[in-house]
Write a protein that holds these residues in place. Sequence first.
Motif, short mmCIF file in Angstrom:
data_model
loop_
_atom_site.label_atom_id
_atom_site.label_comp_id
_atom_site.label_asym_id
_atom_site.label_seq_id
_atom_site.Cartn_x
_atom_site.Cartn_y
_atom_site.Cartn_z
N LEU A 91 46.84 36.89 52.31
CA LEU A 91 48.26 36.59 52.15
C LEU A 91 48.86 36.08 53.46
CD1 LEU A 91 49.28 39.67 49.97
CD2 LEU A 91 49.33 37.27 49.27
N LYS A 92 48.47 36.68 54.57
CA LYS A 92 49.01 36.27 55.87
C LYS A 92 48.53 34.88 56.27
CE LYS A 92 49.11 37.55 60.77
NZ LYS A 92 48.67 38.54 61.80
N TRP A 93 47.22 34.66 56.15
CA TRP A 93 46.64 33.40 56.65
C TRP A 93 46.99 32.21 55.79
CZ3 TRP A 93 41.16 35.92 57.53
CH2 TRP A 93 41.25 36.83 58.60
N THR A 94 47.38 32.44 54.55
CA THR A 94 47.79 31.32 53.69
C THR A 94 49.31 31.19 53.63
OG1 THR A 94 47.73 32.73 51.71
CG2 THR A 94 45.72 31.49 52.25
N SER A 95 50.03 32.11 54.29
CA SER A 95 51.51 32.12 54.18
C SER A 95 52.13 30.85 54.73
CB SER A 95 52.08 33.34 54.92
OG SER A 95 51.76 33.28 56.31
N ASN A 96 51.50 30.20 55.71
CA ASN A 96 52.05 28.97 56.27
C ASN A 96 51.28 27.73 55.81
OD1 ASN A 96 49.74 29.49 57.72
ND2 ASN A 96 50.63 29.10 59.75
N ALA A 97 50.46 27.89 54.76
CA ALA A 97 49.72 26.74 54.21
C ALA A 97 50.67 25.81 53.46
CB ALA A 97 48.62 27.22 53.26
N ASP A 98 50.36 24.53 53.47
CA ASP A 98 51.17 23.55 52.74
C ASP A 98 50.78 23.51 51.27
OD1 ASP A 98 52.83 21.92 54.90
OD2 ASP A 98 50.87 22.38 55.75
N PHE A 99 49.49 23.59 50.99
CA PHE A 99 48.96 23.77 49.64
C PHE A 99 47.50 24.17 49.81
CE2 PHE A 99 48.43 19.22 50.57
CZ PHE A 99 47.11 18.98 50.25
N LEU A 143 45.98 27.42 63.97
CA LEU A 143 46.22 26.03 64.37
C LEU A 143 47.54 25.50 63.80
CD1 LEU A 143 42.61 24.59 63.93
CD2 LEU A 143 43.78 25.11 66.09
N LYS A 144 47.87 25.92 62.59
CA LYS A 144 49.15 25.52 61.99
C LYS A 144 50.31 26.04 62.83
CE LYS A 144 52.21 24.46 58.69
NZ LYS A 144 52.51 23.11 58.20
N LYS A 145 50.22 27.30 63.27
CA LYS A 145 51.29 27.88 64.07
C LYS A 145 51.41 27.17 65.42
CE LYS A 145 50.28 32.24 64.32
NZ LYS A 145 50.46 33.67 64.67
N GLU A 146 50.28 26.78 65.99
CA GLU A 146 50.29 26.20 67.33
C GLU A 146 50.67 24.73 67.34
OE1 GLU A 146 46.92 29.04 69.46
OE2 GLU A 146 46.33 27.08 68.69
N PHE A 147 50.32 24.00 66.28
CA PHE A 147 50.49 22.54 66.32
C PHE A 147 51.28 21.98 65.14
CE2 PHE A 147 46.54 23.50 68.62
CZ PHE A 147 46.79 22.87 69.83
N ASP A 148 51.69 22.80 64.20
CA ASP A 148 52.47 22.36 63.03
C ASP A 148 51.80 21.20 62.31
OD1 ASP A 148 54.53 22.49 61.20
OD2 ASP A 148 55.79 21.06 62.31
N LEU A 149 50.52 21.39 61.99
CA LEU A 149 49.76 20.41 61.21
C LEU A 149 49.92 20.68 59.73
CD1 LEU A 149 46.49 20.97 63.25
CD2 LEU A 149 47.90 18.93 63.45
N LEU A 150 49.48 19.72 58.91
CA LEU A 150 49.31 19.99 57.49
C LEU A 150 48.12 20.94 57.37
CD1 LEU A 150 50.35 18.94 54.60
CD2 LEU A 150 48.24 17.60 54.61
N TRP A 151 48.33 22.11 56.79
CA TRP A 151 47.28 23.16 56.76
C TRP A 151 46.88 23.41 55.31
CZ3 TRP A 151 43.44 26.07 56.62
CH2 TRP A 151 43.45 27.44 56.35
N ILE A 152 45.57 23.20 55.02
CA ILE A 152 45.05 23.29 53.66
C ILE A 152 43.89 24.27 53.61
CG2 ILE A 152 44.16 21.99 51.70
CD1 ILE A 152 45.19 19.43 53.18
#
Length: 400
Positions: free
Chosen positions: A160-168, A119-128
């Motif tokens: 590691l992959k799924w948290t790589s684009n996490a904000d925190f 969802l982060k990749k598709e919509f650029d949301l804050l991802w936690i």
Amino acid sequence: MNESGIYPIVITRAWNENQKDLVDPLDANELITEKTDAYEIRRLPYKRTLRDKLSKYPALKVLQKALTLKEMIFSNYFLSSLPYLNFYTEARSIIEQEDIKAVIASGRPFQSFFIGHTLKKEFDLLWIPDYRDEWTTHKHIEEQGAMHKLINKLERKSELKWTSNADFFISVSQDWVKIINELIKKEGKVVYNGYNQLETSPKRATDPDVLTITYAGTLYPSQDISILINACKKLINNGEKINVRFIGTNMMSAETDRATKLTKGYESNFEFIDRLPKSELEPYLFSSDVLYLTSFEKIKGWFPVKLFEYYASGVPLLLCPSDDSSMEEFITITNCGVVANDINECESVLSNWIEKKKNAGEITFDRNIEKGSFYSRKNQTKLLAEFILEGIKDDSKSLL
């Protein structure tokens, strides 16, 4: 959350009231939406997998294990392999229709992080990512076989992959935040499980002639319950009246067997009660003199949910043995109980409490309510909201 300017939409699965596992009969299994001015909850239907259905047939256990292994491997690569894929499709639909600014995916199961990452990749949301447990950094007590090590290796790559684009990320203790941070190199914040504050303290009703000790929850091999049991047996041999109740230990039959062997010959003093719904459990807590906790060997930073439920009841806590970490720190800060580390210490504590109960009628502590209120769910929710609003830099946004 709404009091802090956030409108949360929660996606979960449909459960029957008091349902205990995946294979309990489903009375209702359709989309249920609960919407108020403060929040929205969507309970999605659950389509049982063949693996779940096979759990009713012990003769097909090998096939069930094979299907479990297949899911554990393929879920690292394909969203379609998740038995709760409808969580993703529902979330995607909501984001397309609503002004959603942040998404939290809670583990376990940690494959839910796959959904947040996508969802982060598709919509650029804050991802936690929300770590209610450690994942691949967890200190496993038992030796693992080759297949478990293979799965762990695959899941380490996925983590590691799924948290790589996490904000925190958030987790339940400072120890775990530090450990997870060292792996995924993301900022972590602590949000404790916390407790719901009771509007009124229920009157405790205990047997005046018996010291009643209760443990509620699953037992694990890494928990040393022998210290408490042996200390109680010594006191019972000296003529003291003690009743120890283990509630919910039936969830792991091997641990029930371990406990019953330790209490052999003292069956009248030790009860083993099947897992209970919360509404039925609470009377057991309030009719206890002591609520029992025990550490998880070699695991620091573990804050079991029962610790907070125990605290909310107002009944004194006994931690035996100590974790030399979060649980002992909580008990010390809030002054809600005592820590014992060996049979002699435990026997001494229980003996003192028996005398105190004989003289005063009940065991009480002058708890530090101010310190304890920090751990309330209301306060922890407020902290979480602050973390989210800081991340999205806005005053009023929706959270999924």
